[in-house]
Scaffold this motif. Structure first.
Motif, PDB file in Angstrom:
ATOM      1  N   LEU A 194      17.846 -10.314   5.605  1.00 47.76           N
ATOM      2  CA  LEU A 194      17.259 -10.422   4.271  1.00 47.76           C
ATOM      3  C   LEU A 194      15.896 -11.103   4.329  1.00 47.76           C
ATOM      4  O   LEU A 194      14.939 -10.661   3.690  1.00 47.76           O
ATOM      5  N   TYR A 195      15.793 -12.183   5.111  1.00 45.91           N
ATOM      6  CA  TYR A 195      14.520 -12.892   5.253  1.00 45.91           C
ATOM      7  C   TYR A 195      13.443 -11.939   5.786  1.00 45.91           C
ATOM      8  O   TYR A 195      12.340 -11.864   5.231  1.00 45.91           O
ATOM      9  N   ALA A 196      13.757 -11.211   6.839  1.00 42.47           N
ATOM     10  CA  ALA A 196      12.790 -10.265   7.410  1.00 42.47           C
ATOM     11  C   ALA A 196      12.393  -9.208   6.383  1.00 42.47           C
ATOM     12  O   ALA A 196      11.218  -8.829   6.287  1.00 42.47           O
ATOM     13  N   GLN A 197      13.356  -8.751   5.590  1.00 38.33           N
ATOM     14  CA  GLN A 197      13.073  -7.735   4.573  1.00 38.33           C
ATOM     15  C   GLN A 197      12.134  -8.276   3.495  1.00 38.33           C
ATOM     16  O   GLN A 197      11.261  -7.558   3.018  1.00 38.33           O
ATOM     17  N   MET A 198      12.284  -9.528   3.141  1.00 35.58           N
ATOM     18  CA  MET A 198      11.419 -10.136   2.121  1.00 35.58           C
ATOM     19  C   MET A 198       9.972 -10.252   2.602  1.00 35.58           C
ATOM     20  O   MET A 198       9.056 -10.370   1.795  1.00 35.58           O
ATOM     21  N   LEU A 199       9.769 -10.205   3.920  1.00 42.20           N
ATOM     22  CA  LEU A 199       8.420 -10.334   4.476  1.00 42.20           C
ATOM     23  C   LEU A 199       7.765  -8.992   4.792  1.00 42.20           C
ATOM     24  O   LEU A 199       6.597  -8.953   5.169  1.00 42.20           O
ATOM     25  N   VAL A 200       8.495  -7.904   4.613  1.00 41.84           N
ATOM     26  CA  VAL A 200       7.946  -6.577   4.914  1.00 41.84           C
ATOM     27  C   VAL A 200       6.657  -6.288   4.145  1.00 41.84           C
ATOM     28  O   VAL A 200       5.690  -5.792   4.723  1.00 41.84           O
ATOM     29  N   PRO A 201       6.572  -6.580   2.843  1.00 43.61           N
ATOM     30  CA  PRO A 201       5.312  -6.293   2.138  1.00 43.61           C
ATOM     31  C   PRO A 201       4.096  -6.965   2.779  1.00 43.61           C
ATOM     32  O   PRO A 201       3.039  -6.334   2.917  1.00 43.61           O
ATOM     33  N   ALA A 202       4.233  -8.200   3.186  1.00 45.16           N
ATOM     34  CA  ALA A 202       3.108  -8.905   3.828  1.00 45.16           C
ATOM     35  C   ALA A 202       2.794  -8.294   5.180  1.00 45.16           C
ATOM     36  O   ALA A 202       1.624  -8.123   5.537  1.00 45.16           O
TER      37      ALA A 202
END
Length: 154
Positions: free
Chosen positions: A15-23
């Motif tokens: 989930l953490y990695a997914q939250m950073l995908v836009p950046a």
């Protein structure tokens, strides 16, 4: 080990990695590069490659490659330590502000999702308990590191 704990550990990382995908996508960064930028932005007192390896537990090789790439992209620069020329301090450049800001937004979304439905008291208790768990983990890892240096196992 209890499956709920294993699932929590695995799923929270995903989930953490997914939250950073836009950046990552917006600025063409790898996960390791963004992790380095966010670590430096969120922990200005820790500004060396050794700090990142020791505290963030990223592989030394990934940190070295990430730092070189971030330098080439103009997002960080190195400053030699005044006391020890073997040590380089890492500093974010002005160009790092946008990717760091978007990455921090992702971190905030992650935190909001984790604590959704928690009262302030629940959050404080969880943070207290997680602090105790982290102390236990650190103590064992420190012992394990000492044992490894002596050629022993736990």
């Amino acid at each position: 080990m209890h499956t709920a704990l294993l699932k929590y550990m695995t799923d929270s990382g995903k989930l953490y990695a997914q939250m950073l995908v836009p950046a990552r996508k917006a600025f063409g960064l790898t996960q390791a590069e963004l992790d380095i930028l966010l670590f430096l932005a969120n922990n200005p007192e820790y500004d060396t490659a050794s700090d990142i390896v020791a505290i963030r537990h990223l592989a030394k090789s990934n940190v070295s490659v990430g730092i070189r790439s971030l330098e080439a992209k103009g997002l960080i620069h190195r400053r030699a330590d005044g006391q020890d020329r073997r040590v380089d301090h890492l500093e974010l450049t002005a160009a790092a502000q946008a990717p760091v800001g978007l990455g921090q937004e992702g971190q905030q979304r992650f935190k909001a999702l984790l604590f959704q439905g928690f009262s302030a008291e629940d959050r404080a208790e969880l943070e207290r308990l997680m602090g105790r768990i982290q102390q236990n983990i650190s103590q064992v890892l420190d012992t394990w590191t000492d044992h490894r240096k002596e050629g022993k196992s736990l």
